[in-house]
Design an enzyme around this catalytic site. Structure first.
Site, PDB file in Angstrom:
ATOM      1  N   ASN A 345      10.266  31.704 -10.824  1.00 44.47           N
ATOM      2  CA  ASN A 345      10.650  30.723  -9.804  1.00 44.47           C
ATOM      3  C   ASN A 345      11.899  31.194  -9.049  1.00 44.47           C
ATOM      4  O   ASN A 345      12.917  30.494  -8.964  1.00 44.47           O
ATOM      5  CB  ASN A 345      10.878  29.359 -10.442  1.00 44.47           C
ATOM      6  CG  ASN A 345      10.593  28.216  -9.479  1.00 44.47           C
ATOM      7  OD1 ASN A 345      10.366  28.437  -8.283  1.00 44.47           O
ATOM      8  ND2 ASN A 345      10.624  27.004  -9.979  1.00 44.47           N
ATOM      9  N   HIS A 376      13.296  18.570 -10.787  1.00 47.22           N
ATOM     10  CA  HIS A 376      11.981  18.696 -11.400  1.00 47.22           C
ATOM     11  C   HIS A 376      11.307  17.346 -11.599  1.00 47.22           C
ATOM     12  O   HIS A 376      10.086  17.255 -11.498  1.00 47.22           O
ATOM     13  CB  HIS A 376      12.091  19.422 -12.746  1.00 47.22           C
ATOM     14  CG  HIS A 376      12.065  20.917 -12.622  1.00 47.22           C
ATOM     15  ND1 HIS A 376      13.220  21.655 -12.496  1.00 47.22           N
ATOM     16  CD2 HIS A 376      11.037  21.807 -12.582  1.00 47.22           C
ATOM     17  CE1 HIS A 376      12.897  22.950 -12.399  1.00 47.22           C
ATOM     18  NE2 HIS A 376      11.600  23.061 -12.437  1.00 47.22           N
TER      19      HIS A 376
END
Length: 512
Positions: A345, A376
């Site tokens: 990521n 998140h």
């Protein structure tokens, strides 16, 4: 079965027959079909709407309208949240003034994302990912906040106050509404990203992304390889091949090795501990190919449209990794926690660095972990994972500073060290991210109890027992390394200036 899948979809049900035939949820079928459509459209966009053939206005309009269409197909009326979030933050940018608009946009974008995540999780479908419209909103939030800080840097701060990375990314004028929506919601990144800087996107739309790259190689003019429009064909083919392999691996092994099986009572009671360790690794290994598939396909779509060019290698071949989100081999063969995180990521790590770590005046490391957890979502498992990750990072740092030097005397010793650290890294990563997959507190704690919290305890003992050099000394040593790049192996010599700055900054950030 089909009825349940249909009811969980908020987007189009046109492909429901396909969903029934292949036994995949309709929202997943919609996503894959839309991404394949975006891939084909990207080739058309690059060839027939090339900057030399059409205006930037047309390219912005087409990219935006196609993005909205894909969003509506996948998420139905929930796609309106993308417009609402973008509209609110753009109004803040226009009316609040450049001095504080970055703070207001940050709070508004992250707050609206959190509101949508809370309602989706605790009101509609806790633990389910069907038609998760907050996924694209996470990418849009990154873009909104990044641009707000870049405008603030370019219009409200003095040059000497900026880091080299901030200076290269600074935006000197307010974008129009069309440019803003195109940046946030274009068809290439609306469903799976990845995020990118505003200046990179604008240079792509304007067709000037290749111009700064015609520099010198090894002190000589790079005339042999100089070209105005390098082709991404080979990189796209390579990335699509990776996608096919990743999808095949995921469909083959994901059902045989499930993370939830790690907390099955019969499995815990009847399986020796060493076998539990092996199964944990295999079950977490089985979850990664779906991310490889999604992120690599998204990268290929952008490349097919002509976006992602990052200069030339030493041999003159073009690089198309400007917005790549992962390096698979470096992940699977990572020999440290740091190496794993460096290659997973990637664009989100850059976003966290640019909007939080570089700017937070108090305890930036803790603030960055907290922001990452909030971004998140609201599942407790995310917070358990990030708290565990802090402990793992400290323990890994302590081991590296105190043990590694004893294995550098010979290549055999170094090989032994690499094998041990690879095994330790894979187990530590798998152990850390189990709550990220299980989501809830009870199953997460059940897993850790079945392991007697042994990795937590071991990490605490390592942190307490092994000394680590103070940060200012580590920073000074890292700076010395950055001043001698020739000692770090061959690197591509031509790339975007802010990419080089970010790579160096990331090395320093992860090292500390």
């Amino acid at each position: 079965m089909a009825t349940a899948k249909t009811s969980s979809c908020t987007g189009s049900t046109l492909l429901q027959p396909v969903s029934d035939i292949i036994s995949l949820p309709i929202d997943q079928v919609n996503f894959v079909v839309c991404q394949l459509f975006a891939l084909l459209t990207a080739f058309w966009f690059r060839l027939y709407l090339h900057p030399s053939k059409t205006s930037t206005f047309v390219r912005h309009v087409v990219a935006t309208l196609l993005g909205f269409y894909l969003a509506l197909f996948c998420f139905g009326w929930y796609a309106l949240h993308f417009l609402i979030q973008s509209g609110i933050t753009y109004s803040i940018m226009i009316f609040s003034g450049v001095e504080n608009m970055h703070k207001y946009c940050f709070v508004a974008a992250l707050g609206y994302l959190s509101f949508c995540q809370i309602t989706r999780v605790y009101v509609f479908d806790y633990g389910l990912y069907s038609a998760d419209f907050t996924g694209p909103m996470m990418i849009i939030t990154q873009k909104i906040t990044s641009l707000a800080f870049e405008i603030h840097d370019g219009m409200a701060r003095k040059e000497e106050q900026l880091t080299p990375s901030q200076r290269s990314l600074a935006v000197r004028s307010m974008p129009s509404l069309l440019e803003y929506l195109s940046y946030n919601c274009n068809f290439m990144g609306i469903l799976a990203g990845p995020t990118c800087s505003y200046k990179d996107y604008i240079t792509f739309i304007e067709g000037t992304a290749y111009y700064p790259q015609h520099l010198e190689t090894n002190g000589k003019e790079n005339g042999k390889y100089k070209q105005s429009d390098p082709s991404p064909k080979m990189d796209v083919i390579h990335k699509l091949s990776v996608c096919a392999i990743s999808l095949l691996v995921f469909l083959t092994i994901s059902r045989r090795f499930t993370v939830v099986h790690n907390i099955d009572d019969a499995f815990i009671a009847s399986t020796p501990f060493y076998a539990q360790v092996v199964y944990l690794y295999l079950s977490m290994l089985a979850t990664r190919p779906k991310y490889y598939f999604v992120w690599t396909l998204a990268d290929a779509i952008n490349n097919a449209a002509g976006f992602g060019f990052n200069g030339y290698n030493k041999d003159g071949t073009p690089r198309w990794d400007l917005i790549s989100n992962l390096r698979i081999l470096d992940i699977e063969f990572a020999t440290s926690f740091k190496m794993f995180l460096d290659n997973w990521n990637i664009q989100t790590a850059l976003w966290l660095k640019r909007v939080c770590y570089e700017r937070c005046p108090y305890n930036p490391t803790a603030a960055t972990f907290l922001l990452s957890a909030m971004w998140h979502g609201v599942y407790p498992g995310y917070y358990i994972t990030f708290l565990t990750g802090i402990l793992m990072t400290l323990a890994a740092r302590a081991i590296r500073h105190n043990v590694r030097q004893y294995f550098l005397a010979s290549s055999k010793h170094k090989l032994v060290y690499d094998v041990m650290t690879w095994a330790g890294t894979q187990v530590a990563i798998s152990y850390t991210v189990v709550p990220f997959v299980l989501l809830s507190v009870q199953p997460s704690l059940k897993f850790y109890k079945s392991w007697y919290f042994c990795v937590h305890v071991a990490c605490m003992l390592l942190v307490l027992a092994l000394p680590v050099k103070p940060r200012h000394i580590r920073n000074r040593q890292q700076d010395n390394c950055l001043l001698h790049p020739h000692q770090q192996g061959d690197k591509p010599v031509v790339q975007n200036s802010h990419s080089t700055t970010d790579n160096n900054y990331n090395q320093k950030l992860k090292a500390t």
